[in-house]
Write an enzyme that holds these catalytic residues in place. Structure first.
Site, PDB file in Angstrom:
ATOM      1  N   ASP A   1     -79.156   1.910  62.839  1.00  0.00           N
ATOM      2  CA  ASP A   1     -80.477   2.463  62.514  1.00  0.00           C
ATOM      3  C   ASP A   1     -81.543   1.830  63.408  1.00  0.00           C
ATOM      4  O   ASP A   1     -82.565   2.441  63.714  1.00  0.00           O
ATOM      5  CB  ASP A   1     -80.896   2.149  61.065  1.00  0.00           C
ATOM      6  CG  ASP A   1     -79.953   2.716  60.024  1.00  0.00           C
ATOM      7  OD1 ASP A   1     -79.214   3.655  60.353  1.00  0.00           O
ATOM      8  OD2 ASP A   1     -79.968   2.210  58.888  1.00  0.00           O
TER       9      ASP A   1
ATOM     10  N   GLU B   1     -74.365   2.388  43.017  1.00  0.00           N
ATOM     11  CA  GLU B   1     -75.389   3.413  43.301  1.00  0.00           C
ATOM     12  C   GLU B   1     -75.370   4.470  42.199  1.00  0.00           C
ATOM     13  O   GLU B   1     -74.307   5.022  41.881  1.00  0.00           O
ATOM     14  CB  GLU B   1     -75.129   4.067  44.659  1.00  0.00           C
ATOM     15  CG  GLU B   1     -76.099   5.235  44.877  1.00  0.00           C
ATOM     16  CD  GLU B   1     -76.025   5.870  46.256  1.00  0.00           C
ATOM     17  OE1 GLU B   1     -75.950   5.119  47.249  1.00  0.00           O
ATOM     18  OE2 GLU B   1     -76.060   7.115  46.322  1.00  0.00           O
TER      19      GLU B   1
ATOM     20  N   HIS C   1     -73.452   7.679  42.889  1.00  0.00           N
ATOM     21  CA  HIS C   1     -72.005   7.604  43.080  1.00  0.00           C
ATOM     22  C   HIS C   1     -71.247   7.586  41.762  1.00  0.00           C
ATOM     23  O   HIS C   1     -70.260   8.306  41.592  1.00  0.00           O
ATOM     24  CB  HIS C   1     -71.656   6.391  43.940  1.00  0.00           C
ATOM     25  CG  HIS C   1     -72.250   6.476  45.322  1.00  0.00           C
ATOM     26  ND1 HIS C   1     -72.095   5.490  46.260  1.00  0.00           N
ATOM     27  CD2 HIS C   1     -73.010   7.437  45.912  1.00  0.00           C
ATOM     28  CE1 HIS C   1     -72.732   5.848  47.374  1.00  0.00           C
ATOM     29  NE2 HIS C   1     -73.294   7.025  47.182  1.00  0.00           N
TER      30      HIS C   1
ATOM     31  N   ASP D   1     -81.930   4.042  47.576  1.00  0.00           N
ATOM     32  CA  ASP D   1     -81.056   4.674  48.563  1.00  0.00           C
ATOM     33  C   ASP D   1     -81.150   6.184  48.320  1.00  0.00           C
ATOM     34  O   ASP D   1     -80.238   6.796  47.765  1.00  0.00           O
ATOM     35  CB  ASP D   1     -79.620   4.178  48.415  1.00  0.00           C
ATOM     36  CG  ASP D   1     -78.761   4.683  49.557  1.00  0.00           C
ATOM     37  OD1 ASP D   1     -79.323   5.261  50.505  1.00  0.00           O
ATOM     38  OD2 ASP D   1     -77.531   4.527  49.502  1.00  0.00           O
TER      39      ASP D   1
HETATM   40  C1  GLT Z   1     -75.144   6.124  53.314  1.00  0.00           C
HETATM   41  C2  GLT Z   1     -74.532   6.117  51.939  1.00  0.00           C
HETATM   42  C3  GLT Z   1     -75.136   5.116  51.051  1.00  0.00           C
HETATM   43  C4  GLT Z   1     -74.904   3.705  51.497  1.00  0.00           C
HETATM   44  C5  GLT Z   1     -75.551   3.397  52.790  1.00  0.00           C
HETATM   45  C6  GLT Z   1     -75.171   2.014  53.230  1.00  0.00           C
HETATM   46  S1  GLT Z   1     -75.270   4.566  54.006  1.00  0.00           S
HETATM   47  O1  GLT Z   1     -76.428   6.670  53.267  1.00  0.00           O
HETATM   48  O2  GLT Z   1     -74.678   7.436  51.384  1.00  0.00           O
HETATM   49  O3  GLT Z   1     -74.729   5.260  49.735  1.00  0.00           O
HETATM   50  O4  GLT Z   1     -75.469   2.837  50.552  1.00  0.00           O
HETATM   51  O5  GLT Z   1     -74.099   2.029  54.103  1.00  0.00           O
HETATM   52 MN    MN Z   2     -75.518   8.308  47.700  1.00  0.00          MN
HETATM   53 MN    MN Z   3     -75.871   3.707  48.619  1.00  0.00          MN
END
Ligand code: GLT
Ligand code: MN
Ligand code: MN
Length: 390
Positions: free
Chosen positions: A58, A218, A221, A292
């Site tokens: 980045d 996250e 996720h 994120d």
């Molecule tokens: C990417 C991913 C994220 C991660 C990032 C770190 S990169 O955008 O979707 O969930 O946290 O690598």
């Molecule tokens: Mn994501």
């Molecule tokens: Mn992430």
């Protein structure tokens, strides 16, 4: 400025790749021009963020010479100092380059695995140089479409070998750095290895230096897999392994949406903030609060900064709502769990005399089963706090 406007003390961070997201998706070209890292630093500071995180690529475009790298890093450091921003977390891009099409640390070809380690060592050096204390591993390509290509047990072994190697190398270099592993169930691969925070937490216990390694869950996720993010984060906190957290919003059953924090499932967002802030009891999370996420593809640059302010304001509003909820006497009375000075001590810690006493307890299961627990009232109170009418 009102009390929901963010300040550096709130520990909010964004990735260069988040506010810098150009709106490209698998079906369409970018809709926004690239924003330079230096502009991002200035804008984030203006919005009240505390820090900015980055992948190696980045900031320093792949293929840059050492001199180019040094110039880019020096200019970036100056921007950080000018605007009072820090870099709490760094990470490595092990997913964009075509060499990673079969994974990085888990790829079948050892040349690819060697390249992944080389690249990661460079990214760690960059992160440490910028002051990062946390290094995230998101294995976007660590998975497969066909399990015929590799025994999934071999993938886990390779993952362990790579992380052990990097822990030892980091210690050898004397860096003060912790690793945070980020799970994702799928996308871009059909299935990713170690797909949830729970899988990661167990995997960490098998490493050579487990004390160096925690998780970076996250919202999107865990939610993609239909799991409770709050439960995953709680397990990580209970294990003292919540080293970092990726905040965003997501609807179940979709691709990884990475939406503005709190823009979907406000109830889960509220419960998450309540957990992180510890308003309901327990230890408060005191690490960075990283968003994120990225702006909708419909937005121009002004919309990007609106998105960034929105993430931070919603977090602060939810923290205020969580404090109000937990300060409400009716709520506290409803949550107070039943206690027994006779039974509680019998359940904690086995001994033969306790086992005898426990077996002799007379329990009226039918009467017990008939008690209403008043969680309907409790949940309604939560909703009313969340809606701001209480
Ligand atoms: C990417 C991913 C994220 C991660 C990032 C770190 S990169 O955008 O979707 O969930 O946290 O690598
Ligand atoms: Mn994501
Ligand atoms: Mn992430």
């Amino acid at each position: 400025m009102n009390s929901f406007d963010p300040t550096a003390a709130d520990r909010f961070t964004f990735g260069l790749w988040t506010v810098g997201n150009s709106g490209r998706d698998p079906f369409g070209e970018p809709v926004r021009a690239r924003i330079s890292p230096i502009e991002i630093v200035a804008k984030l500071a203006e919005c009240g963020a505390h820090g900015v995180n980055l992948h190696d690529d980045d900031l320093v475009p792949p293929g840059s010479s050492a001199a180019q790298r040094d110039a880019i890093v020096a200019a970036f450091k100056k921007a950080l100092a000018d605007h009072g921003l820090v870099v709490p977390m760094a990470t490595v891009n092990l997913f964009t380059h075509p060499i990673f099409k079969d994974g990085a640390f888990t790829a079948n070809d050892p040349t690819v695995r060697a390249f992944a380690l080389q690249k990661t060592m460079g990214a760690i050096e960059l992160g440490v140089d910028l002051g990062a204390k946390i290094f995230v591993f998101w294995g976007g390509r660590e998975g497969c479409e066909t399990d015929a290509c590799r025994d999934p047990r071999t993938a886990i072994v390779r993952m362990r070998e790579s992380l052990d190697w990097l822990c030892d190398w980091t210690r050898d270099r004397g860096f003060d750095l912790k690793f945070a592993l980020e799970a994702k169930p799928n996308e871009p691969r059909g299935d990713l290895y170690l797909p949830t925070t729970g899988h990661m937490l167990h995997f960490i216990t098998t490493l050579a230096h487990p004390e160096m390694v925690g998780v970076n869950p996250e919202v999107a996720h865990e939610t993609m897999a239909g799991l409770s993010f709050v439960h995953g984060v709680a397990q990580a906190m209970e294990a003292k392994k919540l080293f970092h957290v990726d905040l965003n919003a997501q609807r179940i059953g979709r691709f990884d949406q990475d939406l503005r924090f709190g823009s979907e499932d406000l109830r889960q967002a509220f419960l998450l903030v309540r957990l992180l802030e510890g308003t309901g009891g327990g230890v408060k999370y005191d690490g960075p609060l990283h968003f994120d996420a990225h702006a909708y593809r419909t937005e121009d640059d002004a919309g990007v900064w609106e998105f960034a302010r929105g993430c931070m304001r919603t977090y602060k509003i939810l923290a205020e709502r969580a404090r109000a909820f937990d300060a409400d006497r009716e709520v506290a009375a409803l949550i107070a769990e039943q206690r027994s000075t006779v039974i509680d001590p019998l359940l904690a810690g086995y001994s033969r005399p306790k086992a005898t006493l426990l077996r002799a307890l007379s329990i009226d299961a039918a009467a017990q089963a008939q008690r209403g627990l008043r969680y309907e009232r409790l949940d309604q109170l939560m909703i009313e706090h969340l809606l701001g009418v209480r």
